[in-house]
Design a protein around this motif. Structure first.
Motif, mmCIF file in Angstrom:
data_model
loop_
_atom_site.group_PDB
_atom_site.id
_atom_site.type_symbol
_atom_site.label_atom_id
_atom_site.label_comp_id
_atom_site.label_asym_id
_atom_site.label_seq_id
_atom_site.Cartn_x
_atom_site.Cartn_y
_atom_site.Cartn_z
ATOM 1 N N THR A 1 -1.681 7.085 51.136
ATOM 2 C CA THR A 1 -0.333 7.362 50.664
ATOM 3 C C THR A 1 -0.437 8.233 49.420
ATOM 4 O O THR A 1 -1.064 7.838 48.435
ATOM 5 C CB THR A 1 0.402 6.045 50.333
ATOM 6 O OG1 THR A 1 0.445 5.232 51.505
ATOM 7 C CG2 THR A 1 1.821 6.313 49.874
ATOM 8 N N ARG B 1 10.539 9.228 47.640
ATOM 9 C CA ARG B 1 9.843 8.267 46.783
ATOM 10 C C ARG B 1 10.880 7.455 46.010
ATOM 11 O O ARG B 1 11.667 8.010 45.253
ATOM 12 C CB ARG B 1 8.921 9.011 45.805
ATOM 13 C CG ARG B 1 8.067 8.061 44.962
ATOM 14 C CD ARG B 1 7.040 8.818 44.116
ATOM 15 N NE ARG B 1 7.623 9.449 42.951
ATOM 16 C CZ ARG B 1 7.512 10.741 42.659
ATOM 17 N NH1 ARG B 1 6.858 11.561 43.457
ATOM 18 N NH2 ARG B 1 8.059 11.229 41.572
ATOM 19 N N SER C 1 1.604 10.593 46.463
ATOM 20 C CA SER C 1 2.878 10.791 45.786
ATOM 21 C C SER C 1 2.868 12.190 45.168
ATOM 22 O O SER C 1 1.836 12.646 44.678
ATOM 23 C CB SER C 1 3.015 9.736 44.687
ATOM 24 O OG SER C 1 3.984 10.141 43.751
ATOM 25 N N ILE D 1 6.814 11.150 49.071
ATOM 26 C CA ILE D 1 5.608 10.409 49.457
ATOM 27 C C ILE D 1 5.112 11.010 50.766
ATOM 28 O O ILE D 1 5.907 11.294 51.663
ATOM 29 C CB ILE D 1 5.949 8.917 49.705
ATOM 30 C CG1 ILE D 1 6.357 8.203 48.409
ATOM 31 C CG2 ILE D 1 4.800 8.192 50.406
ATOM 32 C CD1 ILE D 1 5.223 7.850 47.484
#
Lengths: 345, 130
Positions: free
Chosen positions: A44, A115, A46, A64
């Protein structure tokens, strides 16, 4: 051998090109690329993307990227997860809004989603003064949200092929127990008499269940984004399946997810009765407390097997993470809780 | 025979270094992993101090259920023999021989004792809360 993870710069450059193409943008700038979680196979990322559109309009998005380094057998595909998030949103479940399905530009399947700001770390949510108000509201909110999860129609959203379901001719309880027992027997490096006792106990008491529903499968503290005002978003849908809705109510109460607040079974913040009441009042299925208890015992077994599975990733050399290595020793806490639950039943 | 510091004293030094120098000064996931690493050291220290006693207790608990057997002298041999005996105990439970009666009680109490011993190593704080 452990696989080398791409650097933030490499990922940032690829995402910039992908967003420029997808939005047909004049320019795209990607900043603050950070790896949030990096498993052996799934990551994952960001980042912030500033997009200057063809019409001159400009916007900055907090995003994300959920990516697979390699496809793991039996794991939900990113494509399925994307569609599941869309379906959950349509039914009013608070989830991050999906932004774009990816292509092959990261060299592995991925998608982009919004996000959501907030806290996911259980210790802070349960202890910090900032979340005092959230803790008061969370039990009811978690019940209401779960009622919405269980309303998501598998057929209408075309999810039937994406999600595992009960085995032919078997109930959800029978199917899930058979699956977890199979996993346990194929991966455990050593015998676990406590799990044998639990499997025996569970087999003798399988609950009948009503119409199967969508089950989130990992609905617990750690997979929820919390703000001072309460629950903001439900994450981590990778274990979603078709099954008994009581499973989700029970998993939320598994002792490990109370993070030390043992007297507050619902995620370390509330009582079961209050969760059940809020869930039913919000249109959830009728709660069968005995079935929820069975699923809680099952949940401890399942988490115990997951601990072994994570330790196996270390033992098999897929990862050198000290976290994965030590999680093998957390298996004992699930064995202890299983013995307590069996003894008090 | 090695010189002092003993293995426990050496591990205590590593644990102290992680707890006081690394954990408070390293943010993010690396700091978190340092905390996990310090905890792993604590687990190993507790295991080394209690292992002999725990392995012996597990062996005699299994004697009471499966019938007495001679305990191997070396630690590796003992571990591997315990593993085999736990396979036998597991098969006994799977076959339904520990479902009720005296055997059920004996097996349950034995398993409870061995799991408690595991927790005194991996998470003694949890036992204190129980």
């Amino acid at each position: 051998m452990p696989r080398k993870t791409a650097t933030p710069d490499e990922v940032g450059a690829k995402l910039t090109a992908f967003l420029k193409r997808s939005h047909n943008a004049k320019s795209v700038r990607v900043d603050d690329v950070r790896l949030l979680t990096g498993g052996a196979s799934r990551q994952t990322w960001s980042f912030d993307a500033t997009i200057e559109h063809a019409d001159g309009r400009s916007e900055t998005l907090a995003l994300i990227a959920r990516a697979d380094q390699r496809q793991t057998v039996g794991m939900m595909t990113r494509d399925a997860e994307y569609r599941l998030l869309e379906a959950a949103h349509a039914e009013g479940v608070p989830v991050p809004r999906v932004h774009l399905m990816g292509d092959d530009s990261l060299g592995a399947p991925f998608f982009l989603m919004e996000r959501v700001d907030g806290e996911t770390i259980a210790r802070r949510i349960l202890r910090d003064d900032e979340y005092e108000g959230a803790r008061q509201k969370m039990t009811a909110q978690l019940g209401e949200i779960l009622a919405a999860v269980h309303r998501v129609s598998i057929e209408r959203h075309g999810l039937a092929n994406d999600l595992a379901g009960p085995l032919a001719g078997k109930s959800p309880a029978e199917s899930e127990l058979q699956r977890i027992e199979g996993t346990f027997r194929s991966i455990a490096p050593e015998p676990h008499p406590a799990f044998e006792l639990a499997i025996r106990w569970l087999k003798a008491r399988r609950p009948a269940s009503g119409e199967p529903t969508l089950v989130h499968g990992d609905y617990r503290l750690g997979n929820l984004i919390i703000g001072p005002e309460g629950v903001r978003s439900v994450l981590d849908w990778e274990l979603a399946h078709v099954g008994d809705p009581m499973e989700d109510l029970a998993w939320l109460c598994v002792r490990s997810w109370r993070f030390g607040n043992d007297q507050l079974p619902v995620a370390g913040v509330g009582q079961r009765e209050d969760l059940f009441r809020a869930y039913e009042a919000a249109g959830g299925r009728q709660v069968d407390a005995a079935a929820v208890h069975w699923w809680e015992v099952f949940g401890n077994l399942r988490w115990g097997v997951f601990c072994i599975m994570q330790a196996r990733a270390y033992l098999d050399g897929l990862s050198k993470s000290v976290e994965l290595a030590t999680i093998g020793r957390r298996t004992a806490e699930t064995e202890w809780e299983l013995l307590n639950l069996m003894e008090s039943a | 025979m090695q010189d002092r510091p003993s293995y426990d004293e050496l591990l205590a030094a590593v644990e102290h270094f992680l707890d006081t120098e690394i954990v408070p000064n390293v943010p993010g996931s690396r700091g978190f992993h340092a905390r996990v690493a310090a905890n792993a050291i604590r687990i190993v220290r507790r295991e080394l101090s209690g292992e002999e006693e725990h392995l012996a207790a597990e062996w005699s608990g299994l004697d009471a259920i499966l019938g007495p057997a001679e305990r191997p002298a070396g630690r590796e041999e003992l571990r591997s023999a315990l593993r085999e005996r736990n396979e036998v105990l597991s098969a006994l439970i799977r076959g339904g021989d520990a479902d009720d009666g005296e055997t059920a009680r004996k097996v349950f109490e034995h398993v409870q004792r061995t799991v408690r011993d595991k927790l005194t190593v991996s998470d003694p704080a949890l036992l204190e809360r129980s």
